[in-house]
Scaffold this motif. Structure first.
Motif, short mmCIF file in Angstrom:
data_model
loop_
_atom_site.label_atom_id
_atom_site.label_comp_id
_atom_site.label_asym_id
_atom_site.label_seq_id
_atom_site.Cartn_x
_atom_site.Cartn_y
_atom_site.Cartn_z
N ARG A 10 40.25 26.14 86.02
CA ARG A 10 39.98 25.77 84.64
C ARG A 10 39.81 24.27 84.53
O ARG A 10 38.90 23.77 83.87
N TYR A 13 36.53 23.19 85.84
CA TYR A 13 35.46 23.57 84.92
C TYR A 13 35.37 22.59 83.76
O TYR A 13 34.30 22.10 83.41
N ASN A 16 33.91 19.41 84.85
CA ASN A 16 32.45 19.51 84.93
C ASN A 16 31.81 19.33 83.58
O ASN A 16 30.77 18.68 83.44
N LEU A 17 32.43 19.94 82.58
CA LEU A 17 31.87 19.82 81.23
C LEU A 17 31.85 18.36 80.79
O LEU A 17 30.85 17.86 80.29
N GLU A 20 29.22 16.50 82.64
CA GLU A 20 27.88 16.79 82.15
C GLU A 20 27.63 16.07 80.83
O GLU A 20 26.57 15.51 80.59
N ALA A 29 21.99 19.48 75.06
CA ALA A 29 23.03 19.79 76.05
C ALA A 29 24.35 19.18 75.62
O ALA A 29 25.42 19.78 75.73
N GLN A 32 25.96 21.28 73.01
CA GLN A 32 26.52 22.50 73.58
C GLN A 32 27.84 22.23 74.29
O GLN A 32 28.83 22.94 74.10
N VAL A 33 27.84 21.17 75.10
CA VAL A 33 29.06 20.87 75.85
C VAL A 33 30.18 20.46 74.90
O VAL A 33 31.34 20.87 75.06
N LEU A 34 29.82 19.69 73.91
CA LEU A 34 30.82 19.25 72.94
C LEU A 34 31.44 20.46 72.24
O LEU A 34 32.67 20.55 72.07
N ALA A 35 30.58 21.39 71.84
CA ALA A 35 31.08 22.60 71.19
C ALA A 35 31.97 23.39 72.15
O ALA A 35 33.03 23.89 71.78
N ASN A 36 31.53 23.44 73.40
CA ASN A 36 32.33 24.09 74.44
C ASN A 36 33.73 23.48 74.49
O ASN A 36 34.73 24.19 74.43
N ALA A 38 35.29 21.62 72.36
CA ALA A 38 36.05 21.79 71.11
C ALA A 38 36.63 23.19 71.03
O ALA A 38 37.74 23.39 70.55
N ASN A 39 35.87 24.16 71.52
CA ASN A 39 36.37 25.53 71.50
C ASN A 39 37.46 25.74 72.54
O ASN A 39 38.39 26.51 72.33
N PHE A 40 37.34 25.04 73.65
CA PHE A 40 38.42 25.12 74.64
C PHE A 40 39.71 24.55 74.06
O PHE A 40 40.80 24.99 74.40
N ALA A 41 39.55 23.58 73.18
CA ALA A 41 40.73 22.97 72.58
C ALA A 41 41.43 23.93 71.63
O ALA A 41 42.54 23.67 71.18
#
Lengths: 190, 354
Positions: A10, A13, A16-17, A20, A29, A32-36, A38-41
């Motif tokens: 994890r 990963y 990597n985000l 990127e 991109a 997308q990564v930022l949303a990723n 934020a959702n991981f948070a």
């Protein structure tokens, strides 16, 4: 597979985000990564990793971006992270309160909602004077009259739970006479 | 003022932006492209709610069926059809209020975009129906939960879940991201089903529970089931598979237990109708009496003398194979211990008069 240490996976990963995000020039991109991130948070199990990767700083940086998506996703991430005490303290240390307060003036409801919740999370004994200053209280008084029931609920709750009563009273009286600060009033579209 | 803010929960609805489905994003690089097509969107607690809006229900009088479907995921406090809500032709829109946020989350995840009596359901959160008190409660719960998990994560490095049901229904699952779940589904079903109300939900995170395939079956059914707290979560539960000391102690205890108790104890892990249970107990008791002179460990009768060390389970040298083998083993065990239903006593049916 099942025995793999998913913890370090994890972390890699997430790293990597972040990489990127920093390397790419493409706004799409980045979004997308930022949303990723934020959702991981949203998942508290990731908080430690995200803090290690200094994602709180990354989110805070987004709040001053022009791209409204960046701001919305950034404050969303902060809203998620500030639920946790350690992350909250980090955000406070980085002077996040003022940046978050600025989001109250966003045109986007979602951004304003995240900002209110974040401010609630950021309110501690030490930071209270900052998070409930006259401008914020006035802004909340205005938002508590909003047509959007979610906005109204959050602002009402903010006034009831976080702001001293006299201050709210004063702000209500002032708001009837005149508008003293512009905080929370969206700028007109250009 | 207070009255003007306390607009009724069941007021005339409006279509909010977050009710709309955002376009799916197709431009993600492979490493962060999840299994489900998702839009670029950030989920926060503000977007979640105990209130769900269900659109796209065919207007053919299937309300009962819809309620039954959603009730699978948790207790529903209120529901009603939203006549005023702008719906597509020949469809209805319903509002559901669940008792718990996690139930709403599970319901949304499992019913959104599913076909239902010829229509495609669109299920979304409807936080605009919350009262101030609802919102307050929601945020408090969330804050408490996040801190508890974050703290216990630091203390003991173990997988946790919010009311367990929610593990697979986290917002980042439903919208943006998908972390590969390397947990086999069937494995944990018995473990879980008894301890929460929603048997149809996907597995909770037990990323590490299966690292010890040889004893995990026992761990699941043994006396060491973790104590849940009020939220139904296991944050303070130290995973025995990770503590070697605890583990040996447990194995010891389990063995003692196995020698004392018949296999019947495992039957609490599945649903057996009460009469059948009583029947099987009675039969077992009779068997024990008739066989009390013999040692019959196979039948789970009483055991005399020290028990032999447990037969080592076959190691297939592959974690996932071992897990599968374990699932099969425990299923076989379960099936073996289910009492055969007694043939109903044939009573002469009175002839029906025509």
């Amino acid at each position: 597979m099942a025995c793999k240490d998913s913890g370090s996976d994890r972390f890699e990963y997430l790293q990597n985000l972040v990489t990127e995000f920093q390397d790419t020039d493409c706004d799409e991109a980045k979004e997308q990564v930022l949303a990723n991130l934020a959702n991981f948070a949203y998942d508290p199990r990731n908080m430690g990793d995200l803090r290690r990767l200094q994602v709180t700083e990354l989110f805070l940086d987004m709040l001053t971006e022009e791209n409204e998506n960046f701001v919305e996703f950034g404050i969303g991430g902060l809203c998620n992270m500030s639920m946790e005490r350690e992350s909250r303290d980090e955000i406070l240390c980085s002077g996040g309160v003022d940046l978050v307060k600025n989001c109250l003036s966003s045109r986007r409801d979602e951004t304003v909602l995240s900002a209110i919740t974040t401010l609630m999370n950021l309110t501690t004994a030490n930071s209270r004077s900052q998070t409930t200053d006259a401008a914020v209280v006035q802004c909340m008084v205005r938002l508590s009259l909003s047509e959007n029931s979610r906005m109204r609920n959050l602002a009402t709750m903010y006034l009831e739970d976080y702001c001293p009563e006299e201050q709210v009273k004063r702000a209500r009286e002032e708001s009837q006479v005149q508008c003293q600060t512009a905080l929370g009033i969206p700028l007109p579209k250009d | 003022m207070a009255t003007s803010m306390q607009v009724s929960v069941w007021d005339t609805p409006k279509v909010y932006k977050h009710h709309e489905q955002r376009p799916v994003c197709h431009t993600r690089p492979k490493y962060r492209d999840g299994r489900r097509p998702k839009a670029v969107k950030v989920y926060t607690i503000n977007l979640e709610s105990r209130y769900l809006l269900v659109q796209g229900v065919q207007a053919i009088g299937v309300m009962t069926e819809l309620v039954q479907l959603l009730a699978l995921y948790g207790a529903i406090e209120e529901y009603r059809v939203l006549d005023e809500y702008p719906a597509e032709e020949f469809t209805e829109v319903y509002l559901f209020k669940f008792q718990k946020l996690t139930s709403a989350r599970a319901a949304k995840r499992n019913t959104d975009e599913k076909s239902f009596y010829g229509g495609l359901l669109h299920v979304c959160y409807a936080p605009e129906y919350e009262t101030v008190e609802d919102t307050r409660q929601k945020l408090q719960d969330r804050r408490r939960y996040v801190n508890r998990v974050a703290q216990s994560k630091e203390k003991a490095y173990e997988p946790k879940s919010e009311e367990r049901t929610s593990r697979t229904t986290r917002p980042w699952d439903t919208c943006e991201e998908h972390i590969p779940e390397n947990v086999p589904k069937g494995k944990s079903s018995t473990y879980r089903d008894n301890y929460q109300g929603f048997p149809l939900l996907p597995s909770p995170p037990q990323e590490k529970l299966f690292c010890q395939p040889s004893y995990s079956g026992q761990l699941q059914q043994g006396s060491t089931l973790p104590a849940e707290d009020k939220m139904g979560s296991l944050h303070h539960y130290v995973d025995p598979t990770k503590d070697p000391k605890l583990q040996t102690a447990m194995i010891q205890r389990d063995r003692e237990k196995n020698s004392r108790v018949t296999r019947d104890t495992t039957s609490h892990a599945r649903f057996v109708p009460r009469p059948a249970l009583l029947d099987s107990r009675k039969r077992k008791a009779e068997e024990t009496i008739s066989q009390s002179s013999r040692v019959n460990s196979d039948e789970g009768g009483c055991v005399i003398g020290p028990q032999l060390p447990e037969k080592p389970k076959m190691d297939l040298e592959d974690a996932s194979l071992n897990i599968t083998a374990n699932i099969i083993r425990s299923t076989m065990e379960k099936i073996a211990s289910v009492p055969e239903p007694k043939p109903p006593v044939a009573t002469a049916k009175p002839r029906r008069r025509i």
